[in-house]
Design a protein around this motif. Structure first.
Motif, short mmCIF file in Angstrom:
data_model
loop_
_atom_site.label_atom_id
_atom_site.label_comp_id
_atom_site.label_asym_id
_atom_site.label_seq_id
_atom_site.Cartn_x
_atom_site.Cartn_y
_atom_site.Cartn_z
N ASP A 42 0.72 1.94 -14.30
CA ASP A 42 0.75 3.38 -14.05
C ASP A 42 0.41 3.69 -12.59
OD1 ASP A 42 1.41 4.09 -16.69
OD2 ASP A 42 -0.69 4.00 -17.31
N LEU A 43 -0.61 3.02 -12.06
CA LEU A 43 -0.97 3.25 -10.65
C LEU A 43 0.06 2.64 -9.71
CD1 LEU A 43 -4.85 2.69 -10.70
CD2 LEU A 43 -3.59 4.86 -10.60
N PHE A 44 0.63 1.51 -10.09
CA PHE A 44 1.70 0.91 -9.28
C PHE A 44 2.86 1.90 -9.14
CE2 PHE A 44 5.34 -1.70 -8.30
CZ PHE A 44 4.85 -2.67 -7.43
N ASP A 45 3.19 2.59 -10.21
CA ASP A 45 4.27 3.57 -10.18
C ASP A 45 3.95 4.77 -9.30
OD1 ASP A 45 5.73 1.95 -11.85
OD2 ASP A 45 5.28 3.09 -13.68
N LEU A 46 2.65 4.95 -8.98
CA LEU A 46 2.24 6.00 -8.05
C LEU A 46 2.08 5.45 -6.63
CD1 LEU A 46 -0.40 7.95 -10.18
CD2 LEU A 46 2.00 8.53 -9.77
N SER A 47 2.66 4.27 -6.40
CA SER A 47 2.72 3.62 -5.08
C SER A 47 1.44 2.88 -4.68
CB SER A 47 3.11 4.62 -3.99
OG SER A 47 4.42 5.13 -4.23
N TYR A 48 0.56 2.61 -5.64
CA TYR A 48 -0.59 1.74 -5.36
C TYR A 48 -0.15 0.29 -5.64
CZ TYR A 48 -3.48 5.90 -4.99
OH TYR A 48 -4.02 7.10 -4.58
N HIS A 49 0.44 -0.31 -4.63
CA HIS A 49 1.11 -1.60 -4.81
C HIS A 49 0.21 -2.80 -4.56
CE1 HIS A 49 5.27 0.49 -4.12
NE2 HIS A 49 4.75 0.75 -5.31
N SER A 50 -0.91 -2.61 -3.88
CA SER A 50 -1.80 -3.74 -3.59
C SER A 50 -2.88 -3.81 -4.65
CB SER A 50 -2.42 -3.58 -2.19
OG SER A 50 -3.23 -4.69 -1.90
N GLN A 51 -2.51 -4.37 -5.82
CA GLN A 51 -3.45 -4.48 -6.93
C GLN A 51 -3.59 -5.93 -7.38
OE1 GLN A 51 -3.53 -1.44 -10.15
NE2 GLN A 51 -1.59 -0.75 -9.28
N THR A 52 -4.83 -6.33 -7.56
CA THR A 52 -5.15 -7.63 -8.15
C THR A 52 -5.82 -7.38 -9.49
OG1 THR A 52 -5.44 -8.65 -5.97
CG2 THR A 52 -6.42 -9.78 -7.86
N ALA A 93 -2.36 6.70 -1.60
CA ALA A 93 -1.57 5.48 -1.67
C ALA A 93 -1.02 5.08 -0.31
CB ALA A 93 -0.43 5.66 -2.67
N THR A 94 -0.78 6.06 0.56
CA THR A 94 -0.24 5.77 1.89
C THR A 94 -1.20 4.94 2.75
OG1 THR A 94 -1.06 7.94 2.60
CG2 THR A 94 1.27 7.79 1.96
N SER A 95 -2.48 4.92 2.37
CA SER A 95 -3.44 4.10 3.11
C SER A 95 -3.47 2.66 2.63
CB SER A 95 -4.84 4.72 3.02
OG SER A 95 -5.36 4.63 1.70
N THR A 96 -2.63 2.34 1.64
CA THR A 96 -2.50 1.00 1.04
C THR A 96 -3.85 0.34 0.73
OG1 THR A 96 -2.27 -0.09 3.19
CG2 THR A 96 -0.24 0.60 2.09
N PRO A 97 -4.70 1.01 -0.06
CA PRO A 97 -5.99 0.40 -0.41
C PRO A 97 -5.79 -0.85 -1.24
CG PRO A 97 -5.56 2.29 -1.82
CD PRO A 97 -4.48 2.28 -0.78
N LYS A 98 -6.66 -1.82 -1.04
CA LYS A 98 -6.67 -3.02 -1.87
C LYS A 98 -7.52 -2.74 -3.10
CE LYS A 98 -6.81 -7.09 -0.15
NZ LYS A 98 -7.26 -8.34 0.54
N ILE A 99 -6.90 -2.85 -4.27
CA ILE A 99 -7.53 -2.47 -5.53
C ILE A 99 -7.68 -3.71 -6.41
CG2 ILE A 99 -7.25 -1.12 -7.66
CD1 ILE A 99 -5.61 0.89 -6.01
N VAL A 100 -8.83 -3.82 -7.07
CA VAL A 100 -9.01 -4.85 -8.08
C VAL A 100 -9.27 -4.17 -9.42
CG1 VAL A 100 -11.49 -5.12 -7.58
CG2 VAL A 100 -10.24 -6.97 -8.75
#
Length: 203
Positions: A66-76, A47-54
């Protein structure tokens, strides 16, 4: 012409009506997050690499949150049901939600580091998979080609399904585009097997 009742799953109108008529809250088509978390921990970038996820065909699953709560904040999050996108946007305004058909996405090429599919492709697979209908082949090809297009070089498509590898490998293989690995997802409950497919786009 297929007589399989699951053919209706490929139409946005069916899902709009379903989401309007049923108060399902949140529904998981393939495993709870607790079951699939080890797969994502093994194959998502940190998550620290801030991957862009779709999230492809997100529906009303909890997976994005669930993934947002694990710090995966860049989600579309995309789905072709306007009803479910409107509902999920209201519930989770911290993420991006777009009405979009995964077979013809409007994203620029090489936009995302990770694409996630939790049983979305399965909705396109009706009838006999030994000899799929032409419509099934066309839908799958359009979808797979789009995922390949929007992934960055080195990006990954993570797909969770109950479909057996001998059916899906021929539909997913793109030797010149990505490598393909299949992992059996462990489950303590004794239910039938689920699989995690990992397609890693070549650089």
């Amino acid at each position: 012409m297929s007589t399989d009742p699951s053919e209706k799953f490929v139409h946005a109108e069916y899902w709009d009506q379903r989401y309007l008529e049923r108060d399902e809250g949140q529904f998981e088509w393939a495993k709870s997050f607790a079951n699939v978390r080890p797969f994502f921990e093994a194959h998502l970038p940190p998550a620290t690499s801030t991957p862009k996820i779709v999230q492809l065909g997100c529906g009303n699953s909890t997976l994005s949150k669930d993934l947002f709560d694990l710090s995966y904040h860049s989600q579309t999050n995309v789905d072709f049901s306007e009803v479910v996108i409107s509902t999920m946007r209201s519930k989770h305004p911290e993420m991006e939600w777009q009405v979009m058909d995964v077979r013809k996405m409007t994203f620029s090429s090489e936009t995302f580091d990770v694409a996630i599919d939790k049983a979305t492709l399965d909705a396109m697979l009706y009838g006999s998979l030994w000899d799929p209908d032409e419509e099934v082949r066309n839908n799958v090809k359009a979808y797979v080609d789009e995922v390949a297009r929007i992934l960055t070089p080195g990006g990954r498509w993570l797909y969770i399904t109950w479909r057996q590898p001998h059916f899906l490998r021929p539909l997913l293989q793109r030797p010149d585009v990505w490598s393909l690995d299949v992992h059996t997802l462990q489950d303590e409950g004794g239910s039938f097997e689920y699989f995690g497919y990992v397609m890693t786009k070549r650089s």
